[in-house]
Write a protein that holds these residues in place. Structure first.
Motif, short mmCIF file in Angstrom:
data_model
loop_
_atom_site.label_atom_id
_atom_site.label_comp_id
_atom_site.label_asym_id
_atom_site.label_seq_id
_atom_site.Cartn_x
_atom_site.Cartn_y
_atom_site.Cartn_z
N UNK A 1 0.82 -1.22 0.00
CA UNK A 1 0.00 0.00 0.00
C UNK A 1 0.85 1.26 0.00
N UNK A 2 0.25 2.34 -0.47
CA UNK A 2 0.93 3.63 -0.48
C UNK A 2 -0.01 4.73 -0.04
N UNK A 3 0.51 5.93 0.02
CA UNK A 3 -0.30 7.10 0.39
C UNK A 3 -0.92 7.66 -0.88
N UNK A 4 -2.23 7.60 -0.97
CA UNK A 4 -2.91 8.07 -2.18
C UNK A 4 -2.95 9.60 -2.22
N UNK A 5 -3.21 10.14 -3.41
CA UNK A 5 -3.30 11.60 -3.56
C UNK A 5 -4.44 12.16 -2.72
N UNK A 6 -5.54 11.41 -2.62
CA UNK A 6 -6.66 11.90 -1.82
C UNK A 6 -6.28 12.00 -0.35
N UNK A 7 -5.59 10.99 0.16
CA UNK A 7 -5.19 11.01 1.57
C UNK A 7 -4.15 12.09 1.83
N UNK A 8 -3.21 12.27 0.89
CA UNK A 8 -2.18 13.29 1.08
C UNK A 8 -2.79 14.69 1.08
N UNK A 9 -3.71 14.93 0.15
CA UNK A 9 -4.36 16.23 0.09
C UNK A 9 -5.21 16.48 1.34
#
Length: 578
Positions: A436-444
């Motif tokens: 898993x990674x940090x998605x753009x939605x979660x980062x934003x």
């Protein structure tokens, strides 16, 4: 010592950047780590927030550390982790201006070798204090790759005796000691012995085992016990085990893989010659060794359905049969290297091949000279996934790179679709993992506060892979359900109208004052974050690289002044609902 993991060049301030660049010439695969706010992000590969936590993370992961700061700072940071001297990575302190090189930890993992390399690159003498290294010019207890020390405790006593004036002789091929300034004597009582035979406990000997034994077995039943018994029967040390060979039909046998891990030996596979009527023959262990080995070895049949191959020199496990292929699908996170999860970093470090959209592959670098890179166009997902399986089924360690999280509008789905539609067993035998990674939605969302703090959905506005009518239906249902919505791919040159259409649908169910967050290139240079409202939002405010988060009816925002007199707005969605 073989350094599979490139060292981390850790800086506290921008004054060390020139020295870091000089050291990158010495270690081209090394990444520069800079402290946020003290070093410009553009000058670093990785930005970190707190030195102690960062150094401890690197140390725990086994990453060699070159800290461009005072030695005392480094010592205090990693002190809580000091336990197993034989397992610690190299840790060095280098003065910001390159005037001093101090090896601190990792005497048994090559820190003094690195100190000499760094000192030579900087043109200064290394501050080596290890008595044995100073006297003999090498670390006797750190044999090269392909050799293993029988007993570290005995090794320390042995070196102490030599430092106290005793002499030694060398029995066997220890080429790395040819130029060492050891006190040698032909008939010395003490001896350095290079042998695969088990050490008998003689305290006058320093025993080093070449990894020169390969064991083959036709099945994985009771592997650990059978291998140990076979080695003991022939007087061979388990530390001399270079590889375990099994028939290719055993690929994917988790019991066998666990046994190889327990024995600390690579698991390799040999082809099986079909028997009559195209049925697999049950191969003999001797036949497996013959098919797997590229070098001449003495092959000995053992009890319990095993065969042993014993060579005069260490055997490179990579030349024995083939490994089980691996395919790891990773996400880089939103772009900043410090937001990539450690498991993804580890997969990249171990990979033989890296595949992905060219932009993302470039973001994942730099890579070692021995790693192959296969960048492709963004629209070639299925071809890329099939290519990854072809490489992995040949025994290679493959990493498929995505941005964000690989399972969110990224390559994990394509990889699984390629596997499901394949008709060959070779692909099914590949060890597949999705990290898993940090998605753009979660980062934003994290930059804005917590707008995804309650129920939410994620939608792509791209109609390249699904009809626009489906997108409209899903937006309408999500808006009516009062879900927070995160829009990926909101606008492109080919479809500039779709965001406006989506907003028209949302506005039928949401008030104009509904909070909206726009995050552009979050985690990358030039990132921007804007908070607005649904009534004020216009498609001209958005491009393809913008994440659009539209709040629910409960999403709220507030501003608080800072000590510097500035203020910013935080946006969040409460956990409760009324």
């Amino acid at each position: 010592m073989a350094r599979l993991t490139p060292p981390a060049l850790v800086m506290l301030g921008s004054g060390a950047l020139a020295t870091a660049r000089r050291l990158q010439a010495c270690y081209p695969d090394a990444r520069v780590h800079g402290l946020r706010g003290r070093v410009e992000a553009q000058a670093c590969n990785i930005v970190y927030d707190e030195l102690g936590a960062h150094l401890r993370e690197l140390y725990t992961s086994g990453t060699p550390i070159i800290a461009l700061c005072a030695a005392g700072i480094v010592i205090r940071c990693v002190a809580p982790l000091l336990a197993n001297k034989g397992a610690e990575p190299p840790v060095l302190a280098v003065a910001e201006d390159g005037s001093a090189v101090v090896p601190l930890l990792g005497g048994l993992t090559g820190v003094n070798v690195m100190a000499r390399e760094i000192a030579a690159a900087l043109g200064v003498p290394p501050a080596i204090t290890t008595s044995g290294e100073l006297r003999f010019g090498t670390c006797v207890l750190n044999p090269p790759e392909g050799y293993a020390l029988a007993s570290l405790a005995q090794g320390k006593r042995f070196v102490s005796d030599l430092l106290a004036g005793e002499s030694t002789r060398v029995e066997g091929d220890a080429h790395w000691l040819d130029d060492a300034q050891l006190p040698r004597a032909e008939h010395a009582q003490r001896a350095i012995r290079i042998t695969p035979r088990v050490w008998n406990g003689n305290t006058d000997e320093l025993v080093i085992h070449p990894r020169s034994v390969v064991v083959a077995l036709a099945d994985g039943e009771d592997t650990v016990q059978r291998v140990r018994e076979a080695l003991a029967a022939h007087g061979l040390s388990p530390l001399a085990l270079a590889a375990i060979v099994a028939p290719a039909t055993c690929i994917g046998d988790e019991t066998l893989a666990h046994a190889a891990e327990t024995l600390d030996a690579p698991l390799r596979f040999a082809p099986v010659v079909p028997g009559g009527d195209d049925l697999p023959a049950r191969p003999t262990p001797r036949a497996l060794l013959g098919a797997a080995l590229q070098s001449n070895c003495a092959i000995v049949d053992a009890a319990s359905g095993l065969a042993l191959a014993i060579a005069d020199q260490p055997i490179d496990a990579h030349t024995v049969g083939r490994a089980r292929g691996q395919l790891t699908v990773i996400g880089l996170g939103p772009g900043s290297a410090d937001l990539m999860v450690p498991a993804a970093r580890a997969a990249l470090a171990q990979a033989t091949d890296i595949l992905g959209y060219a932009t993302y592959v470039e973001m994942a670098g730099p890579f070692r000279a021995d790693q192959r890179v296969h960048p492709t166009d963004n629209r070639e997902e299925m071809q890329r996934a099939r290519h990854a399986f072809e490489l992995a089924s040949g025994g290679r360690r493959v990493v498929m790179v995505s941005s964000g999280d690989p399972g969110v509008f990224a390559m994990a789905s394509a990889v699984l679709e390629a596997l499901e539609t394949s008709d060959g067993r070779d692909w099914a035998d590949v060890e597949l993992a999705i990290v898993p990674g940090v998605s753009a939605a979660l980062a934003t969302a994290a930059q804005a506060g917590a707008p995804l703090g309650h129920d939410f959905c994620v939608l792509s506005l791209s109609d390249n892979l699904k009809p626009w009518s489906i997108i409209e239906t899903r937006i309408a249902h999500a808006a009516q359900a009062d879900l927070v919505m995160a829009f990926y791919n909101p606008v492109s040159r080919a479809r500039p109208w779709q965001l406006d259409k989506a907003l028209d649908i949302v506005r039928t169910a949401r008030a104009p004052e509904t909070k909206v967050v726009l995050g552009r290139d979050i985690g990358r240079p030039g990132a921007s974050l804007v908070t607005t409202t649904l009534g004020e939002l216009r498609s001209a405010d958005v491009d393809m690289r913008t994440m659009v988060i539209i709040g629910s009816s409960t999403t709220r925002g507030f501003a608080r002044p800072s000590a510097r007199g500035t203020q910013r707005e935080w946006v969040y969605t409460p956990r409760w609902y009324r």
